[in-house]
Each structure stands twice: as C-alpha cells, then as structure tokens.
Enzyme design. Sequence first.
Site, PDB file in Angstrom:
ATOM      1  CE  LYS A 116     -79.845  54.371 -90.846  1.00 41.44           C
ATOM      2  NZ  LYS A 116     -79.574  55.792 -90.661  1.00 41.44           N
ATOM      3  CB  ILE A 203     -84.464  67.119 -97.064  1.00 45.24           C
ATOM      4  CG1 ILE A 203     -84.828  65.718 -97.588  1.00 45.24           C
ATOM      5  CG2 ILE A 203     -85.688  68.034 -96.964  1.00 45.24           C
ATOM      6  CD1 ILE A 203     -85.603  65.668 -98.858  1.00 45.24           C
ATOM      7  CG  HIS A 208     -85.378  63.978 -86.698  1.00 45.41           C
ATOM      8  ND1 HIS A 208     -84.502  63.034 -87.178  1.00 45.41           N
ATOM      9  CD2 HIS A 208     -86.161  63.327 -85.806  1.00 45.41           C
ATOM     10  CE1 HIS A 208     -84.755  61.873 -86.599  1.00 45.41           C
ATOM     11  NE2 HIS A 208     -85.758  62.022 -85.752  1.00 45.41           N
ATOM     12  CE  LYS A 237     -83.243  61.751 -83.153  1.00 48.38           C
ATOM     13  NZ  LYS A 237     -83.880  60.456 -82.950  1.00 48.38           N
ATOM     14  CD  GLU A 275     -85.166  58.519 -86.290  1.00 43.20           C
ATOM     15  OE1 GLU A 275     -84.867  58.676 -85.104  1.00 43.20           O
ATOM     16  OE2 GLU A 275     -84.328  58.494 -87.212  1.00 43.20           O
ATOM     17  CD  GLU A 288     -82.672  55.646 -88.434  1.00 39.10           C
ATOM     18  OE1 GLU A 288     -82.147  54.537 -88.617  1.00 39.10           O
ATOM     19  OE2 GLU A 288     -82.195  56.490 -87.677  1.00 39.10           O
ATOM     20  CG  ASN A 290     -84.251  54.628 -84.415  1.00 39.37           C
ATOM     21  OD1 ASN A 290     -83.289  54.094 -84.977  1.00 39.37           O
ATOM     22  ND2 ASN A 290     -84.406  55.924 -84.355  1.00 39.37           N
ATOM     23  NE  ARG A 292     -82.146  52.541 -80.983  1.00 46.94           N
ATOM     24  CZ  ARG A 292     -82.267  53.855 -80.965  1.00 46.94           C
ATOM     25  NH1 ARG A 292     -82.934  54.441 -79.993  1.00 46.94           N
ATOM     26  NH2 ARG A 292     -81.743  54.607 -81.906  1.00 46.94           N
ATOM     27  NE  ARG A 338     -80.771  63.016 -76.889  1.00 43.93           N
ATOM     28  CZ  ARG A 338     -80.562  62.012 -77.720  1.00 43.93           C
ATOM     29  NH1 ARG A 338     -79.351  61.503 -77.868  1.00 43.93           N
ATOM     30  NH2 ARG A 338     -81.557  61.523 -78.427  1.00 43.93           N
TER      31      ARG A 338
HETATM   32  P1  ADP Z   1     -78.823  57.776 -87.860  1.00 52.02           P
HETATM   33  O1  ADP Z   1     -79.413  56.404 -87.949  1.00 52.02           O
HETATM   34  O2  ADP Z   1     -77.325  57.784 -88.003  1.00 52.02           O
HETATM   35  O3  ADP Z   1     -79.318  58.554 -86.682  1.00 52.02           O
HETATM   36  P2  ADP Z   1     -80.779  59.056 -89.646  1.00 52.02           P
HETATM   37  O4  ADP Z   1     -81.110  58.481 -90.948  1.00 52.02           O
HETATM   38  O5  ADP Z   1     -81.753  58.873 -88.523  1.00 52.02           O
HETATM   39  O6  ADP Z   1     -79.327  58.540 -89.186  1.00 52.02           O
HETATM   40  O7  ADP Z   1     -80.510  60.606 -89.801  1.00 52.02           O
HETATM   41  C1  ADP Z   1     -80.030  61.407 -88.750  1.00 52.02           C
HETATM   42  C2  ADP Z   1     -80.105  62.868 -89.125  1.00 52.02           C
HETATM   43  O8  ADP Z   1     -79.333  63.131 -90.304  1.00 52.02           O
HETATM   44  C3  ADP Z   1     -81.507  63.359 -89.469  1.00 52.02           C
HETATM   45  O9  ADP Z   1     -82.234  63.703 -88.333  1.00 52.02           O
HETATM   46  C4  ADP Z   1     -81.169  64.581 -90.329  1.00 52.02           C
HETATM   47  O10 ADP Z   1     -80.784  65.666 -89.530  1.00 52.02           O
HETATM   48  C5  ADP Z   1     -79.954  64.112 -91.120  1.00 52.02           C
HETATM   49  N1  ADP Z   1     -80.372  63.513 -92.411  1.00 52.02           N
HETATM   50  C6  ADP Z   1     -80.523  62.204 -92.691  1.00 52.02           C
HETATM   51  N2  ADP Z   1     -80.940  62.024 -93.969  1.00 52.02           N
HETATM   52  C7  ADP Z   1     -81.061  63.249 -94.527  1.00 52.02           C
HETATM   53  C8  ADP Z   1     -81.469  63.754 -95.808  1.00 52.02           C
HETATM   54  N3  ADP Z   1     -81.822  62.928 -96.800  1.00 52.02           N
HETATM   55  N4  ADP Z   1     -81.488  65.092 -95.990  1.00 52.02           N
HETATM   56  C9  ADP Z   1     -81.137  65.939 -95.002  1.00 52.02           C
HETATM   57  N5  ADP Z   1     -80.753  65.545 -93.772  1.00 52.02           N
HETATM   58  C10 ADP Z   1     -80.700  64.217 -93.529  1.00 52.02           C
END
Ligand code: ADP
Length: 453
Positions: A116, A203, A208, A237, A275, A288, A290, A292, A338
Amino acid sequence: MIQKVLIANRGEIALRVIRACREMGIKTLAVYSEADVQSLHVQLADEAICIGGPKSADSYLRSDRIISAAEIADVDAIHPGYGFLSENAKFAEQCESCNIKFIGPKSKSIRMMGDKSIAKDTVRKAGVPIVPGSDGPIESETEAVKVARKIGYPVIIKAVAGGGGRGMRIAHNDVSFAKEFHVARNEAEKAFGNGSVYIEKYIQNPRHIEFQILADSHGKVIHLGERDCSVQRRHQKLIEEAPSPFLTADLRKKMGKVAVKAAEAASYENAGTIEFLVDAKGNYYFIEMNTRVQVEHPVTEEVTGIDLIKQQIRIANGEKLEFDQSDIKIEKHAIECRINAEDPARNFTPSPGTISLYYAPGGHGVRIDSHAYSGYTIPPYYDSMIGKLICFGPTRKVALQRSYRALSEYLVRGIKTTIPLHKAIMSDPTFIEGKATTAYMEDFMSRTPTDLF
Ligand code: ADP
C-alpha cells in the site's frame, strides 16, 4: 485463445466465473477442498479436482497443487476470483512461467499495488490526491509518534500488506497512539506475516467510493463509473451501490479521470478498482487499488450492462476493449446486499451449519449470486458470505423498494443470516436519503433494537 479455465476459488465467485465461461463456450475446471465436496461449483464445472484439506492453507492457498491441477487437466488459464491467491504476485508469476494465463493483471502490477505504501507513492507521482500520511512504513515508535503529531490527530495506523479491514487502528492522541501502534503491528504480523505499518490522517465520516477500471493489453484504460461502499462494519463492506447518491456529475467526472490516471501509473491491465475516501466537502483521496475482480462487481454490471468476468477473459486473450469512455452510459441504479451466515443480533457471530430451507427471490430487477441451496452445509473454514442480492431499476428509489421486497421473500432457514439486518437498513431514513458514511453502521446498530433481527 483461452479454451479451458481453472477456477482457483470457491463459493459464489467460482459459480460466477463458471457462468461466464459457459456462455463463452469455454470449458471449466473446479478445484476444491475436502470440505467443499458438496459445493455447487464442484457440481457445475465441467471437471473438478480435489486439492487438499479443509483449511485454506491446505487447499485454496496451495499454489503448487493448483498449478499441478492446471497442468494435469491441460487448462490454458486460471481465474483467481477474489481473496485467496487473487492478489498474490508470486502466484501470478508462477502461472506466467508455466505458460498458463493468469486472468488478471501482470505480476508486476500486483506487486506494485499490493504494497500500500508503494501504491500510494506511485499514484501520487501521477498527480492523484492521497491521504496525508507517512512517506512509507515506520518501524520505530518514537519516529511514528513524531509523524503522527505532524499529520495531526486523529490518525489511522494501517498494515502495509493489509486487506479485509484487518490491521487498522485509530489513535486520537500520543497515549492511545503508543498502544495502538503495537497492537496494529502485532495484528499485521499475525494476519499477513508482515508487521510493517504506515500512518495516515484519519478522515472523519468519509464515504468509500471506488471506480471500476478496465484496461486492455493495448494501452486503453477506461472506467465504468463508481460504487459507493460506505455501509461497512469494522471496515468490511456490507452494502454497495452504483451510482453513489453523493457524487455530483462534475465530481464523478473528475474522480473517474483521476482513477484512470492511477491505473495508468501502475501500467495496469485487466479489471481493477481504485478506491477513494471522500469527505463531506467532496475532497477525495486515493486509499488503495484492488488488482482483481471485487465482490461488489455486479452492481457495476447491472448499471452498465457490461459483463466484467467476460471482459477479464477477453483482455487476458489479448483482445482490444470494444468500447470507449464515451460509450459508457449509466442510466440505472443497483444495490447489493451481502448475505452473510452471521447473527447480527449477537455481534455478527458466524453461523455455519446446514441450510434446512433455501428459497431465493426473483422477479423483475433481481439478481442473486449465491452458491447456497436447501440442504447445503456451510463449512466453518471460509468467510461467511453465502450470497449477494443485487436489485436494480431505473432509479435509486425503485432499487431500494425492490431490495426491500426481495429481502422479504428471501428464505434461509436453519442458520442465522444478515437478511433481517438488510431489511432494517433498507427502511432506515438515513440510508434511504443517501446519507450513509462509513460511520453509518455503528450509529445504526446503536439505535436499532437487535430483536428486529
Ligand atoms: P483494506 O485493504 O483492509 O480493505 P482499505 O485501505 O481499503 O483497507 O480501507 C478499508 C476501510 O477502512 C475504508 O473503506 C474506510 O472505511 C476505512 N479507512 C481506511 N483508511 C482510512 C482513513 N485514512 N481515514 C478514515 N477511514 C479509513
């Protein structure tokens, strides 16, 4: 040209891939664990090979056995689905070196976006806004506290190798930071075998919002619009919809362009997702990529009319994308719930067991992607999702009404599921008004009596 595909997965996504292959006249090979003998993917594929014991580590994660099965059955390609080996660069590389097409991006892109902090660095250089944070992984606590103070509390500590919402901790001050830093590192080490963490600004109450990308091997990259996945529990989710009720046409256009830029920065090929977190003011930040197909891909399929799995196979075949960005029209609304074998009234404890009765809803605008059936025993070894209900229609209102109606028809007896929870959400004013942020579920659960579920 691909004529036979091994599906390195189980459950609903294995069925999803079998369905696409069958429509394309492609033969399928299922692989399965000893716990999945009764599974639908084993019954519906043209051929099936058992690859080991019930635990994922003894079967679905055994790349050596999967490649052997591919060689024995003489397949041309492997579809990894999501989870398991889908974002494992080594596995993609093994496929590449055995002359088996990996239906997904090149191993180089998986590696780049799988870390990441490298991913953030890569897209930042391409001009994509990222959440303010540490420049890379941080090892020492003293240095970490300094960085956290500089970013400004609250901060979120995240695993470099993270996924599935694990290895993330929030800290509001120096004291909680010291504790959470160690917890996050331990959790990451346990979950991913890599204890590296980095720090980001937390944040508050964001949405999301993610963009679906398609990129062919001839350098064309387009996006298929966004999905709003703000309804989450513990960063996982629960409900996804397309389009997002929050985005304006202007913001959608801007973010779509940026998402394409991010994919281009990774020299991306095949289907992928960019994302973002979006704050109340409409500021958006890449979190990030994904690399896939995602669980929630059907909502995009229903609003665009494009079959993403078929596109993945066509791209792996080296074919050109047959549409341009301007051909993508989104004139419908789709919502996915889901359905998990969990008890929402008891802190979402998993509820494996035998489904004594299964009746899935149908009718206009209703799609079910599920491997469940009456008499099916859900093994305790894998994730708890037993299906996805996708309802769509010309407007969000219709999609919501249809979701409520379909959930009311959906019968799954013998185990606990999240169906009653989804019904309650579909009739909740905050969700109906399109106001859900990632803070929604915690609030919803605190004000909703659990006897409703
Ligand atoms: P993973 O790869 O474990 O799914 P992500 O980076 O996609 O992790 O983040 C998953 C969720 O975590 C996001 O949808 C959000 O709800 C929360 N999140 C991640 N980073 C932040 C951030 N910087 N501030 C607030 N919420 C966050």
